[in-house]
Design a protein around this motif. Sequence first.
Motif, PDB file in Angstrom:
ATOM      1  N   MET A  44      10.648  -0.871  -1.661  1.00  0.00           N
ATOM      2  CA  MET A  44       9.336  -1.520  -1.680  1.00  0.00           C
ATOM      3  C   MET A  44       8.713  -1.535  -0.284  1.00  0.00           C
ATOM      4  SD  MET A  44       8.043  -5.110  -3.257  1.00  0.00           S
ATOM      5  CE  MET A  44       7.431  -4.260  -4.703  1.00  0.00           C
ATOM      6  N   ALA A  45       9.516  -1.758   0.748  1.00  0.00           N
ATOM      7  CA  ALA A  45       8.986  -1.774   2.113  1.00  0.00           C
ATOM      8  C   ALA A  45       8.422  -0.416   2.518  1.00  0.00           C
ATOM      9  CB  ALA A  45      10.083  -2.195   3.091  1.00  0.00           C
ATOM     10  N   SER A  46       8.947   0.664   1.934  1.00  0.00           N
ATOM     11  CA  SER A  46       8.443   2.000   2.277  1.00  0.00           C
ATOM     12  C   SER A  46       7.012   2.207   1.821  1.00  0.00           C
ATOM     13  CB  SER A  46       9.340   3.072   1.650  1.00  0.00           C
ATOM     14  OG  SER A  46       9.234   3.064   0.234  1.00  0.00           O
ATOM     15  N   GLY A  47       6.514   1.330   0.951  1.00  0.00           N
ATOM     16  CA  GLY A  47       5.122   1.417   0.532  1.00  0.00           C
ATOM     17  C   GLY A  47       4.155   1.319   1.695  1.00  0.00           C
ATOM     18  N   VAL A  48       4.540   0.601   2.754  1.00  0.00           N
ATOM     19  CA  VAL A  48       3.670   0.496   3.939  1.00  0.00           C
ATOM     20  C   VAL A  48       3.412   1.872   4.529  1.00  0.00           C
ATOM     21  CG1 VAL A  48       3.485  -0.453   6.268  1.00  0.00           C
ATOM     22  CG2 VAL A  48       4.479  -1.843   4.442  1.00  0.00           C
ATOM     23  N   MET A  49       4.442   2.720   4.565  1.00  0.00           N
ATOM     24  CA  MET A  49       4.277   4.068   5.122  1.00  0.00           C
ATOM     25  C   MET A  49       3.593   5.011   4.132  1.00  0.00           C
ATOM     26  SD  MET A  49       7.838   4.615   7.224  1.00  0.00           S
ATOM     27  CE  MET A  49       8.904   4.385   5.811  1.00  0.00           C
ATOM     28  N   ILE A  50       3.893   4.845   2.849  1.00  0.00           N
ATOM     29  CA  ILE A  50       3.343   5.758   1.846  1.00  0.00           C
ATOM     30  C   ILE A  50       1.823   5.659   1.777  1.00  0.00           C
ATOM     31  CG2 ILE A  50       3.245   6.220  -0.637  1.00  0.00           C
ATOM     32  CD1 ILE A  50       6.208   5.465  -0.750  1.00  0.00           C
ATOM     33  N   ILE A  51       1.280   4.445   1.822  1.00  0.00           N
ATOM     34  CA  ILE A  51      -0.164   4.299   1.654  1.00  0.00           C
ATOM     35  C   ILE A  51      -0.952   4.805   2.851  1.00  0.00           C
ATOM     36  CG2 ILE A  51       0.037   2.348   0.063  1.00  0.00           C
ATOM     37  CD1 ILE A  51      -0.524   0.474   2.333  1.00  0.00           C
ATOM     38  N   SER A  52      -0.309   4.944   4.006  1.00  0.00           N
ATOM     39  CA  SER A  52      -1.016   5.453   5.180  1.00  0.00           C
ATOM     40  C   SER A  52      -0.780   6.949   5.403  1.00  0.00           C
ATOM     41  CB  SER A  52      -0.573   4.690   6.433  1.00  0.00           C
ATOM     42  OG  SER A  52       0.807   4.878   6.667  1.00  0.00           O
ATOM     43  N   GLY A  53       0.169   7.546   4.665  1.00  0.00           N
ATOM     44  CA  GLY A  53       0.527   8.941   4.872  1.00  0.00           C
ATOM     45  C   GLY A  53      -0.603   9.933   4.692  1.00  0.00           C
ATOM     46  N   PRO A  54      -1.402   9.823   3.613  1.00  0.00           N
ATOM     47  CA  PRO A  54      -2.464  10.812   3.408  1.00  0.00           C
ATOM     48  C   PRO A  54      -3.477  10.887   4.545  1.00  0.00           C
ATOM     49  CG  PRO A  54      -2.072   9.571   1.398  1.00  0.00           C
ATOM     50  CD  PRO A  54      -1.274   8.910   2.473  1.00  0.00           C
ATOM     51  N   ILE A  55      -3.691   9.780   5.243  1.00  0.00           N
ATOM     52  CA  ILE A  55      -4.645   9.795   6.359  1.00  0.00           C
ATOM     53  C   ILE A  55      -4.120  10.678   7.476  1.00  0.00           C
ATOM     54  CG2 ILE A  55      -5.806   8.369   8.092  1.00  0.00           C
ATOM     55  CD1 ILE A  55      -5.714   6.089   6.054  1.00  0.00           C
ATOM     56  N   SER A  56      -2.829  10.598   7.759  1.00  0.00           N
ATOM     57  CA  SER A  56      -2.262  11.427   8.825  1.00  0.00           C
ATOM     58  C   SER A  56      -2.317  12.903   8.463  1.00  0.00           C
ATOM     59  CB  SER A  56      -0.821  11.005   9.107  1.00  0.00           C
ATOM     60  OG  SER A  56      -0.003  11.268   7.988  1.00  0.00           O
ATOM     61  N   VAL A  57      -2.167  13.227   7.168  1.00  0.00           N
ATOM     62  CA  VAL A  57      -2.241  14.624   6.739  1.00  0.00           C
ATOM     63  C   VAL A  57      -3.613  15.209   7.058  1.00  0.00           C
ATOM     64  CG1 VAL A  57      -2.197  16.147   4.720  1.00  0.00           C
ATOM     65  CG2 VAL A  57      -0.505  14.326   4.949  1.00  0.00           C
ATOM     66  N   ALA A  58      -4.654  14.417   6.851  1.00  0.00           N
ATOM     67  CA  ALA A  58      -6.005  14.891   7.150  1.00  0.00           C
ATOM     68  C   ALA A  58      -6.328  14.818   8.641  1.00  0.00           C
ATOM     69  CB  ALA A  58      -7.023  14.069   6.362  1.00  0.00           C
ATOM     70  N   LEU A  59      -5.698  13.883   9.348  1.00  0.00           N
ATOM     71  CA  LEU A  59      -6.038  13.638  10.749  1.00  0.00           C
ATOM     72  C   LEU A  59      -5.539  14.731  11.681  1.00  0.00           C
ATOM     73  CD1 LEU A  59      -7.013  11.729  13.041  1.00  0.00           C
ATOM     74  CD2 LEU A  59      -4.771  10.631  12.918  1.00  0.00           C
TER      75      LEU A  59
END
Length: 486
Positions: free
Chosen positions: A246-261
Amino acid sequence: MVPLYVSYMGAEAYGLVGFFAMLQAWFQLLDMGLTPTMSRETARFNGGATDAMNLRRLLRALEGVFIGTALLGALAMAFAAGQIASNWLNVRELSLVEVRHAVILIGIIVALRWACGLYRGAISGFERLVWLSALNSAVATARFVLVIPFFIYVGTTPTEFFSYQLTVALLELMVLVVQTYRLMPKSESGIDAPWDWAPLRGVLKFSLSIAFTSSVWVMVTQTDKLLLSRILPLADYAYFTLAVLMASGVMIISGPISVALVPRLTRLHAERDETGLVRLYRNATQLVAVIAIPATLVLALFSKQVLWAWTGNAEVAEKAAPILTMYALGNGFLVLAAFPYYLQFAQGNLKLHLIGNILFVLALIPALIWASMTFGVMGAGWAWLGANSLSFLLWVPVVHRSFLPRLHMKWLCMDIGVIALLPCVAGYVAHHWLRWPQDRQLTAFAVALLSLLLFIFTAVGSSFVRERAFTRWHHLFPRAGTEGKA
Protein backbone atom coordinates in the motif's frame (compact mmCIF):
# COMPACT_ATOMS: atom_id res chain seq x y z
CA MET A 1 -7.44 -8.04 -4.64
CA VAL A 2 -5.11 -8.44 -1.66
CA PRO A 3 -7.84 -8.39 1.03
CA LEU A 4 -9.57 -11.23 -0.83
CA TYR A 5 -6.32 -13.21 -0.94
CA VAL A 6 -5.91 -12.85 2.82
CA SER A 7 -9.56 -13.77 3.36
CA TYR A 8 -9.40 -16.96 1.26
CA MET A 9 -5.82 -18.11 1.94
CA GLY A 10 -5.20 -16.87 5.47
CA ALA A 11 -2.42 -14.52 6.60
CA GLU A 12 0.33 -17.15 6.80
CA ALA A 13 -0.31 -18.47 3.29
CA TYR A 14 -0.36 -14.91 1.96
CA GLY A 15 3.07 -14.50 3.54
CA LEU A 16 4.28 -17.02 0.93
CA VAL A 17 2.88 -14.73 -1.76
CA GLY A 18 4.99 -11.91 -0.30
CA PHE A 19 8.02 -14.21 -0.29
CA PHE A 20 7.31 -15.04 -3.95
CA ALA A 21 7.15 -11.33 -4.91
CA MET A 22 10.41 -10.61 -3.07
CA LEU A 23 12.20 -13.56 -4.68
CA GLN A 24 11.03 -12.46 -8.12
CA ALA A 25 12.59 -9.03 -7.55
CA TRP A 26 15.91 -10.50 -6.39
CA PHE A 27 16.00 -12.76 -9.45
CA GLN A 28 16.32 -9.62 -11.58
CA LEU A 29 19.94 -9.37 -10.38
CA LEU A 30 20.70 -12.24 -12.75
CA ASP A 31 19.42 -10.25 -15.72
CA MET A 32 22.69 -8.26 -15.89
CA GLY A 33 21.04 -5.64 -18.12
CA LEU A 34 20.42 -8.18 -20.90
CA THR A 35 16.67 -7.50 -21.26
CA PRO A 36 17.06 -3.74 -21.98
CA THR A 37 19.99 -4.65 -24.23
CA MET A 38 17.72 -6.89 -26.31
CA SER A 39 15.19 -4.07 -26.56
CA ARG A 40 17.87 -1.59 -27.60
CA GLU A 41 19.37 -3.87 -30.26
CA THR A 42 15.92 -4.61 -31.70
CA ALA A 43 15.24 -0.88 -31.92
CA ARG A 44 18.63 -0.41 -33.62
CA PHE A 45 17.62 -3.03 -36.20
CA ASN A 46 14.44 -1.07 -36.87
CA GLY A 47 16.60 2.00 -37.42
CA GLY A 48 18.87 0.16 -39.87
CA ALA A 49 21.91 0.07 -37.57
CA THR A 50 22.23 -3.74 -37.64
CA ASP A 51 21.11 -6.58 -39.90
CA ALA A 52 18.70 -9.48 -39.49
CA MET A 53 21.38 -12.14 -39.00
CA ASN A 54 23.08 -10.24 -36.17
CA LEU A 55 19.75 -9.67 -34.43
CA ARG A 56 18.78 -13.35 -34.68
CA ARG A 57 22.23 -14.43 -33.46
CA LEU A 58 21.92 -12.09 -30.47
CA LEU A 59 18.48 -13.50 -29.62
CA ARG A 60 19.84 -17.05 -29.83
CA ALA A 61 22.80 -16.15 -27.63
CA LEU A 62 20.59 -14.47 -25.02
CA GLU A 63 18.13 -17.37 -25.09
CA GLY A 64 20.98 -19.68 -24.16
CA VAL A 65 21.92 -17.47 -21.22
CA PHE A 66 18.32 -17.07 -20.04
CA ILE A 67 17.36 -20.74 -20.41
CA GLY A 68 20.52 -21.92 -18.64
CA THR A 69 20.11 -19.42 -15.81
CA ALA A 70 16.39 -20.17 -15.42
CA LEU A 71 17.07 -23.91 -15.17
CA LEU A 72 19.84 -23.43 -12.62
CA GLY A 73 17.68 -21.05 -10.58
CA ALA A 74 14.69 -23.39 -10.57
CA LEU A 75 16.85 -26.40 -9.65
CA ALA A 76 18.58 -24.46 -6.87
CA MET A 77 15.19 -23.51 -5.39
CA ALA A 78 13.99 -27.11 -5.66
CA PHE A 79 17.05 -28.47 -3.83
CA ALA A 80 16.87 -25.75 -1.18
CA ALA A 81 13.08 -25.90 -0.71
CA GLY A 82 13.27 -28.10 2.38
CA GLN A 83 15.83 -25.86 4.08
CA ILE A 84 13.89 -22.71 3.16
CA ALA A 85 10.67 -24.16 4.56
CA SER A 86 12.17 -25.44 7.80
CA ASN A 87 15.06 -23.05 8.54
CA TRP A 88 14.45 -19.77 6.71
CA LEU A 89 10.69 -19.15 6.79
CA ASN A 90 9.19 -18.91 10.25
CA VAL A 91 6.18 -21.20 9.73
CA ARG A 92 3.66 -21.60 12.56
CA GLU A 93 0.45 -23.15 11.15
CA LEU A 94 1.07 -24.48 7.63
CA SER A 95 2.62 -27.93 7.25
CA LEU A 96 6.28 -27.94 6.22
CA VAL A 97 5.47 -30.34 3.36
CA GLU A 98 2.92 -27.83 2.01
CA VAL A 99 5.41 -24.99 2.29
CA ARG A 100 8.17 -27.03 0.64
CA HIS A 101 5.94 -27.83 -2.34
CA ALA A 102 4.99 -24.16 -2.60
CA VAL A 103 8.65 -23.07 -2.57
CA ILE A 104 9.47 -25.53 -5.40
CA LEU A 105 6.61 -24.10 -7.46
CA ILE A 106 7.73 -20.55 -6.62
CA GLY A 107 11.21 -21.31 -7.97
CA ILE A 108 9.81 -22.59 -11.27
CA ILE A 109 7.40 -19.65 -11.66
CA VAL A 110 10.09 -17.07 -10.91
CA ALA A 111 12.40 -18.67 -13.48
CA LEU A 112 9.66 -18.69 -16.14
CA ARG A 113 8.56 -15.12 -15.51
CA TRP A 114 12.17 -13.96 -15.58
CA ALA A 115 12.67 -15.64 -18.98
CA CYS A 116 9.59 -13.77 -20.23
CA GLY A 117 11.57 -10.53 -19.82
CA LEU A 118 13.84 -11.36 -22.77
CA TYR A 119 10.92 -11.70 -25.18
CA ARG A 120 9.18 -8.66 -23.73
CA GLY A 121 12.35 -6.68 -24.42
CA ALA A 122 12.40 -7.82 -28.06
CA ILE A 123 8.70 -7.05 -28.62
CA SER A 124 9.14 -3.64 -26.99
CA GLY A 125 12.08 -2.93 -29.29
CA PHE A 126 9.84 -3.67 -32.28
CA GLU A 127 7.45 -1.05 -30.80
CA ARG A 128 4.49 -3.43 -30.61
CA LEU A 129 3.49 -1.66 -27.42
CA VAL A 130 -0.28 -1.87 -27.89
CA TRP A 131 -0.07 -5.65 -28.33
CA LEU A 132 2.29 -5.95 -25.36
CA SER A 133 0.04 -3.80 -23.17
CA ALA A 134 -2.96 -5.94 -24.08
CA LEU A 135 -1.06 -9.10 -23.15
CA ASN A 136 0.15 -7.57 -19.88
CA SER A 137 -3.43 -6.62 -19.01
CA ALA A 138 -4.70 -10.11 -19.84
CA VAL A 139 -1.95 -11.80 -17.82
CA ALA A 140 -2.46 -9.49 -14.85
CA THR A 141 -6.20 -10.20 -14.94
CA ALA A 142 -5.54 -13.94 -15.05
CA ARG A 143 -2.99 -13.81 -12.21
CA PHE A 144 -4.77 -11.47 -9.83
CA VAL A 145 -8.51 -11.55 -10.64
CA LEU A 146 -9.37 -14.93 -12.17
CA VAL A 147 -7.62 -16.65 -9.28
CA ILE A 148 -10.63 -15.74 -7.11
CA PRO A 149 -13.00 -18.13 -8.97
CA PHE A 150 -10.16 -20.67 -8.73
CA PHE A 151 -10.19 -20.20 -4.94
CA ILE A 152 -13.96 -20.70 -4.85
CA TYR A 153 -14.24 -23.79 -7.06
CA VAL A 154 -10.84 -25.52 -6.75
CA GLY A 155 -8.97 -24.70 -3.55
CA THR A 156 -7.03 -22.16 -1.53
CA THR A 157 -3.92 -24.00 -0.33
CA PRO A 158 -0.52 -22.53 -1.25
CA THR A 159 0.21 -25.53 -3.51
CA GLU A 160 -3.04 -25.00 -5.42
CA PHE A 161 -2.50 -21.24 -5.67
CA PHE A 162 1.04 -21.55 -7.03
CA SER A 163 0.03 -24.38 -9.37
CA TYR A 164 -2.47 -21.97 -10.89
CA GLN A 165 0.21 -19.27 -11.15
CA LEU A 166 2.56 -21.77 -12.83
CA THR A 167 -0.05 -22.48 -15.50
CA VAL A 168 -0.47 -18.77 -16.20
CA ALA A 169 3.32 -18.28 -16.38
CA LEU A 170 3.70 -21.14 -18.89
CA LEU A 171 0.96 -19.72 -21.13
CA GLU A 172 2.49 -16.24 -20.89
CA LEU A 173 5.91 -17.51 -21.94
CA MET A 174 4.51 -19.49 -24.88
CA VAL A 175 2.60 -16.49 -26.24
CA LEU A 176 5.63 -14.21 -25.90
CA VAL A 177 7.94 -16.68 -27.69
CA VAL A 178 5.50 -17.12 -30.59
CA GLN A 179 5.03 -13.35 -30.98
CA THR A 180 8.78 -12.67 -30.82
CA TYR A 181 9.57 -15.15 -33.58
CA ARG A 182 6.70 -13.77 -35.66
CA LEU A 183 8.30 -10.33 -35.50
CA MET A 184 11.89 -11.49 -35.99
CA PRO A 185 13.26 -10.83 -39.49
CA LYS A 186 13.99 -13.91 -41.55
CA SER A 187 17.62 -14.72 -42.25
CA GLU A 188 18.60 -14.54 -45.91
CA SER A 189 19.95 -18.10 -45.94
CA GLY A 190 16.96 -19.43 -44.05
CA ILE A 191 19.31 -21.16 -41.59
CA ASP A 192 20.05 -19.81 -38.11
CA ALA A 193 23.63 -19.79 -36.89
CA PRO A 194 24.38 -22.09 -33.93
CA TRP A 195 24.58 -20.68 -30.43
CA ASP A 196 27.66 -18.53 -30.00
CA TRP A 197 29.05 -16.29 -27.24
CA ALA A 198 30.41 -13.74 -29.74
CA PRO A 199 27.20 -11.63 -30.19
CA LEU A 200 27.21 -10.86 -26.46
CA ARG A 201 30.65 -9.28 -26.45
CA GLY A 202 29.61 -6.20 -28.37
CA VAL A 203 26.75 -5.35 -26.01
CA LEU A 204 28.35 -6.37 -22.72
CA LYS A 205 29.53 -2.89 -21.71
CA PHE A 206 26.07 -1.38 -22.13
CA SER A 207 24.47 -4.33 -20.33
CA LEU A 208 26.77 -4.04 -17.32
CA SER A 209 26.12 -0.30 -16.93
CA ILE A 210 22.38 -0.98 -16.83
CA ALA A 211 22.95 -3.95 -14.52
CA PHE A 212 24.70 -1.83 -11.90
CA THR A 213 21.83 0.63 -11.57
CA SER A 214 19.26 -2.17 -11.52
CA SER A 215 21.22 -4.11 -8.90
CA VAL A 216 21.43 -1.09 -6.62
CA TRP A 217 17.69 -0.52 -6.89
CA VAL A 218 16.93 -4.18 -6.10
CA MET A 219 19.22 -4.11 -3.05
CA VAL A 220 17.71 -0.83 -1.84
CA THR A 221 14.09 -1.94 -2.17
CA GLN A 222 14.33 -5.66 -1.35
CA THR A 223 16.95 -6.13 1.39
CA ASP A 224 14.45 -5.41 4.16
CA LYS A 225 11.99 -7.90 2.69
CA LEU A 226 14.66 -10.59 2.46
CA LEU A 227 15.81 -10.07 6.05
CA LEU A 228 12.31 -9.94 7.48
CA SER A 229 11.27 -13.10 5.63
CA ARG A 230 13.86 -14.80 7.86
CA ILE A 231 13.08 -12.96 11.10
CA LEU A 232 9.29 -12.63 11.17
CA PRO A 233 6.68 -15.33 11.59
CA LEU A 234 5.14 -15.94 8.17
CA ALA A 235 1.80 -14.41 9.18
CA ASP A 236 3.51 -11.22 10.39
CA TYR A 237 5.51 -11.15 7.17
CA ALA A 238 2.17 -11.13 5.34
CA TYR A 239 1.10 -8.01 7.26
CA PHE A 240 4.44 -6.40 6.45
CA THR A 241 4.07 -7.23 2.74
CA LEU A 242 0.56 -5.82 2.67
CA ALA A 243 1.62 -2.54 4.31
CA VAL A 244 4.63 -2.07 2.01
CA LEU A 245 2.40 -2.76 -1.00
CA MET A 246 0.00 0.00 0.00
CA ALA A 247 2.85 2.42 0.77
CA SER A 248 4.20 1.90 -2.76
CA GLY A 249 1.11 3.73 -4.01
CA VAL A 250 2.92 7.00 -3.20
CA MET A 251 5.51 6.18 -5.87
CA ILE A 252 3.08 4.67 -8.37
CA ILE A 253 0.86 7.74 -8.64
CA SER A 254 3.81 10.02 -9.38
CA GLY A 255 5.56 7.67 -11.84
CA PRO A 256 3.79 8.72 -15.06
CA ILE A 257 4.87 12.34 -14.56
CA SER A 258 8.54 11.36 -14.51
CA VAL A 259 8.07 9.32 -17.71
CA ALA A 260 6.88 12.45 -19.50
CA LEU A 261 9.33 14.79 -17.75
CA VAL A 262 12.69 13.17 -18.56
CA PRO A 263 12.57 13.43 -22.40
CA ARG A 264 11.34 17.04 -22.22
CA LEU A 265 14.15 18.02 -19.83
CA THR A 266 16.62 16.27 -22.14
CA ARG A 267 15.36 18.24 -25.14
CA LEU A 268 15.53 21.57 -23.30
CA HIS A 269 19.11 20.82 -22.24
CA ALA A 270 20.03 19.96 -25.83
CA GLU A 271 18.52 23.28 -26.94
CA ARG A 272 20.55 25.07 -24.22
CA ASP A 273 17.33 26.54 -22.84
CA GLU A 274 18.33 26.66 -19.17
CA THR A 275 15.49 29.03 -18.26
CA GLY A 276 12.92 26.68 -19.73
CA LEU A 277 14.60 23.67 -18.11
CA VAL A 278 14.55 25.24 -14.64
CA ARG A 279 10.93 26.34 -15.05
CA LEU A 280 9.83 22.86 -16.14
CA TYR A 281 11.87 21.23 -13.38
CA ARG A 282 10.27 23.39 -10.70
CA ASN A 283 6.75 23.08 -12.12
CA ALA A 284 7.05 19.30 -12.29
CA THR A 285 8.30 19.21 -8.69
CA GLN A 286 5.23 21.17 -7.61
CA LEU A 287 2.91 18.88 -9.56
CA VAL A 288 4.38 15.73 -8.01
CA ALA A 289 4.34 17.36 -4.56
CA VAL A 290 0.64 18.18 -4.96
CA ILE A 291 -0.06 14.52 -5.74
CA ALA A 292 2.39 12.77 -3.43
CA ILE A 293 2.19 14.86 -0.24
CA PRO A 294 -1.54 14.32 0.48
CA ALA A 295 -1.20 10.60 -0.34
CA THR A 296 1.79 10.32 2.00
CA LEU A 297 0.01 12.16 4.82
CA VAL A 298 -3.18 10.11 4.56
CA LEU A 299 -1.30 6.79 4.52
CA ALA A 300 1.04 7.85 7.34
CA LEU A 301 -1.30 9.68 9.72
CA PHE A 302 -4.42 7.57 9.19
CA SER A 303 -2.84 4.21 8.40
CA LYS A 304 -5.12 2.17 10.65
CA GLN A 305 -8.28 3.70 9.18
CA VAL A 306 -7.04 3.25 5.61
CA LEU A 307 -6.20 -0.40 6.20
CA TRP A 308 -9.51 -1.04 7.94
CA ALA A 309 -11.42 0.55 5.04
CA TRP A 310 -9.38 -1.46 2.51
CA THR A 311 -9.30 -4.91 4.11
CA GLY A 312 -12.18 -4.95 6.57
CA ASN A 313 -9.90 -6.92 8.88
CA ALA A 314 -9.28 -5.32 12.26
CA GLU A 315 -6.27 -7.55 13.01
CA VAL A 316 -4.59 -6.64 9.72
CA ALA A 317 -5.26 -2.94 10.34
CA GLU A 318 -3.82 -3.10 13.86
CA LYS A 319 -0.63 -4.98 12.94
CA ALA A 320 0.16 -3.37 9.58
CA ALA A 321 -0.62 0.27 10.46
CA PRO A 322 2.74 1.20 12.09
CA ILE A 323 4.62 -0.36 9.15
CA LEU A 324 2.50 1.56 6.64
CA THR A 325 3.26 4.83 8.47
CA MET A 326 7.04 4.37 8.26
CA TYR A 327 7.15 3.19 4.66
CA ALA A 328 4.69 5.81 3.40
CA LEU A 329 6.81 8.61 4.89
CA GLY A 330 9.99 7.05 3.47
CA ASN A 331 8.42 6.75 0.02
CA GLY A 332 7.27 10.37 0.19
CA PHE A 333 10.89 11.50 0.64
CA LEU A 334 12.01 9.04 -2.06
CA VAL A 335 9.61 10.47 -4.67
CA LEU A 336 10.86 14.02 -4.14
CA ALA A 337 14.53 12.99 -3.89
CA ALA A 338 14.24 11.39 -7.35
CA PHE A 339 14.09 14.79 -9.09
CA PRO A 340 17.84 15.43 -9.12
CA TYR A 341 18.21 12.11 -10.98
CA TYR A 342 15.94 13.43 -13.75
CA LEU A 343 18.16 16.49 -13.96
CA GLN A 344 21.33 14.42 -14.21
CA PHE A 345 19.82 12.10 -16.81
CA ALA A 346 18.76 15.06 -18.95
CA GLN A 347 22.29 16.42 -18.92
CA GLY A 348 23.81 13.00 -19.63
CA ASN A 349 25.99 12.99 -16.51
CA LEU A 350 25.16 10.24 -14.00
CA LYS A 351 28.40 10.37 -12.02
CA LEU A 352 26.81 11.89 -8.92
CA HIS A 353 23.85 9.56 -9.28
CA LEU A 354 26.14 6.54 -9.11
CA ILE A 355 28.05 7.99 -6.15
CA GLY A 356 24.80 8.79 -4.39
CA ASN A 357 23.47 5.28 -4.97
CA ILE A 358 26.65 3.74 -3.57
CA LEU A 359 26.52 5.96 -0.48
CA PHE A 360 22.81 5.22 -0.04
CA VAL A 361 23.39 1.47 -0.18
CA LEU A 362 26.36 1.70 2.19
CA ALA A 363 24.20 3.58 4.69
CA LEU A 364 20.93 1.69 4.24
CA ILE A 365 22.01 -1.98 4.12
CA PRO A 366 23.97 -2.05 7.44
CA ALA A 367 21.24 0.03 9.09
CA LEU A 368 18.56 -2.36 7.83
CA ILE A 369 20.47 -5.42 8.98
CA TRP A 370 21.12 -4.02 12.48
CA ALA A 371 17.66 -2.48 12.94
CA SER A 372 15.82 -5.54 11.61
CA MET A 373 17.81 -7.96 13.75
CA THR A 374 17.39 -5.76 16.83
CA PHE A 375 13.89 -4.29 16.52
CA GLY A 376 12.20 -6.42 13.88
CA VAL A 377 9.77 -4.92 11.42
CA MET A 378 9.64 -1.46 13.02
CA GLY A 379 13.43 -1.30 12.94
CA ALA A 380 13.30 -1.88 9.17
CA GLY A 381 10.67 0.85 8.88
CA TRP A 382 12.77 3.37 10.79
CA ALA A 383 15.85 2.47 8.73
CA TRP A 384 13.90 3.00 5.48
CA LEU A 385 12.51 6.34 6.65
CA GLY A 386 15.86 7.49 8.04
CA ALA A 387 17.87 6.62 4.93
CA ASN A 388 15.41 8.28 2.54
CA SER A 389 14.98 11.43 4.64
CA LEU A 390 18.75 11.84 5.03
CA SER A 391 19.24 11.33 1.30
CA PHE A 392 16.68 14.05 0.62
CA LEU A 393 18.15 16.48 3.15
CA LEU A 394 21.88 15.87 2.58
CA TRP A 395 22.46 14.56 -0.96
CA VAL A 396 19.89 16.49 -3.01
CA PRO A 397 21.62 19.85 -2.17
CA VAL A 398 24.93 18.41 -3.41
CA VAL A 399 23.41 17.51 -6.79
CA HIS A 400 21.66 20.86 -7.14
CA ARG A 401 24.87 22.76 -6.36
CA SER A 402 26.68 20.86 -9.10
CA PHE A 403 24.05 21.19 -11.83
CA LEU A 404 21.93 24.25 -11.00
CA PRO A 405 23.68 26.49 -8.45
CA ARG A 406 21.48 28.78 -6.34
CA LEU A 407 18.37 26.72 -7.11
CA HIS A 408 18.17 24.43 -4.10
CA MET A 409 16.70 26.75 -1.44
CA LYS A 410 14.08 28.10 -3.87
CA TRP A 411 13.20 24.53 -4.88
CA LEU A 412 13.06 23.31 -1.27
CA CYS A 413 11.16 26.26 0.21
CA MET A 414 8.91 27.45 -2.63
CA ASP A 415 8.29 24.26 -4.60
CA ILE A 416 7.94 21.85 -1.66
CA GLY A 417 7.91 23.65 1.71
CA VAL A 418 5.10 26.13 0.98
CA ILE A 419 3.04 23.38 -0.64
CA ALA A 420 3.51 20.97 2.28
CA LEU A 421 2.88 23.44 5.12
CA LEU A 422 -0.92 23.75 5.05
CA PRO A 423 -1.75 20.03 4.51
CA CYS A 424 0.76 19.02 7.22
CA VAL A 425 -0.92 21.33 9.73
CA ALA A 426 -4.40 20.21 8.66
CA GLY A 427 -3.38 16.55 8.76
CA TYR A 428 -1.87 16.93 12.23
CA VAL A 429 -5.02 18.60 13.56
CA ALA A 430 -7.25 15.93 12.00
CA HIS A 431 -5.05 13.16 13.38
CA HIS A 432 -5.48 14.41 16.95
CA TRP A 433 -9.05 15.69 16.91
CA LEU A 434 -11.01 13.68 14.35
CA ARG A 435 -13.35 11.00 15.74
CA TRP A 436 -13.61 8.06 13.34
CA PRO A 437 -16.82 6.04 12.78
CA GLN A 438 -16.85 2.34 13.56
CA ASP A 439 -18.60 1.41 10.32
CA ARG A 440 -16.21 0.36 7.52
CA GLN A 441 -18.10 2.11 4.71
CA LEU A 442 -18.34 5.34 6.67
CA THR A 443 -14.62 5.10 7.44
CA ALA A 444 -13.87 4.68 3.71
CA PHE A 445 -16.01 7.72 2.92
CA ALA A 446 -14.27 9.75 5.63
CA VAL A 447 -10.81 8.74 4.32
CA ALA A 448 -11.83 9.75 0.78
CA LEU A 449 -13.21 13.11 1.95
CA LEU A 450 -10.13 13.82 4.06
CA SER A 451 -7.88 12.92 1.12
CA LEU A 452 -9.76 15.34 -1.12
CA LEU A 453 -9.49 18.16 1.45
CA LEU A 454 -5.74 17.62 1.93
CA PHE A 455 -5.30 17.55 -1.85
CA ILE A 456 -7.11 20.91 -2.13
CA PHE A 457 -4.98 22.40 0.67
CA THR A 458 -1.84 21.16 -1.11
CA ALA A 459 -2.93 22.50 -4.50
CA VAL A 460 -3.61 25.93 -3.00
CA GLY A 461 0.02 26.16 -1.94
CA SER A 462 1.37 25.51 -5.46
CA SER A 463 1.93 28.60 -7.60
CA PHE A 464 2.02 26.41 -10.72
CA VAL A 465 -1.30 24.70 -9.98
CA ARG A 466 -2.95 28.01 -9.00
CA GLU A 467 -1.80 29.62 -12.25
CA ARG A 468 -3.06 26.70 -14.33
CA ALA A 469 -6.38 26.67 -12.46
CA PHE A 470 -6.93 30.43 -12.96
CA THR A 471 -6.00 30.17 -16.63
CA ARG A 472 -8.45 27.32 -17.10
CA TRP A 473 -11.17 29.20 -15.21
CA HIS A 474 -10.78 32.33 -17.36
CA HIS A 475 -10.80 30.18 -20.49
CA LEU A 476 -14.08 28.51 -19.49
CA PHE A 477 -15.71 31.64 -18.06
CA PRO A 478 -14.21 34.66 -19.84
CA ARG A 479 -17.05 36.99 -18.79
CA ALA A 480 -16.46 36.24 -15.12
CA GLY A 481 -12.83 37.27 -15.50
CA THR A 482 -13.85 40.53 -17.28
CA GLU A 483 -16.46 41.42 -14.67
CA GLY A 484 -13.95 40.75 -11.91
CA LYS A 485 -11.51 43.23 -13.45
CA ALA A 486 -14.32 45.80 -13.88
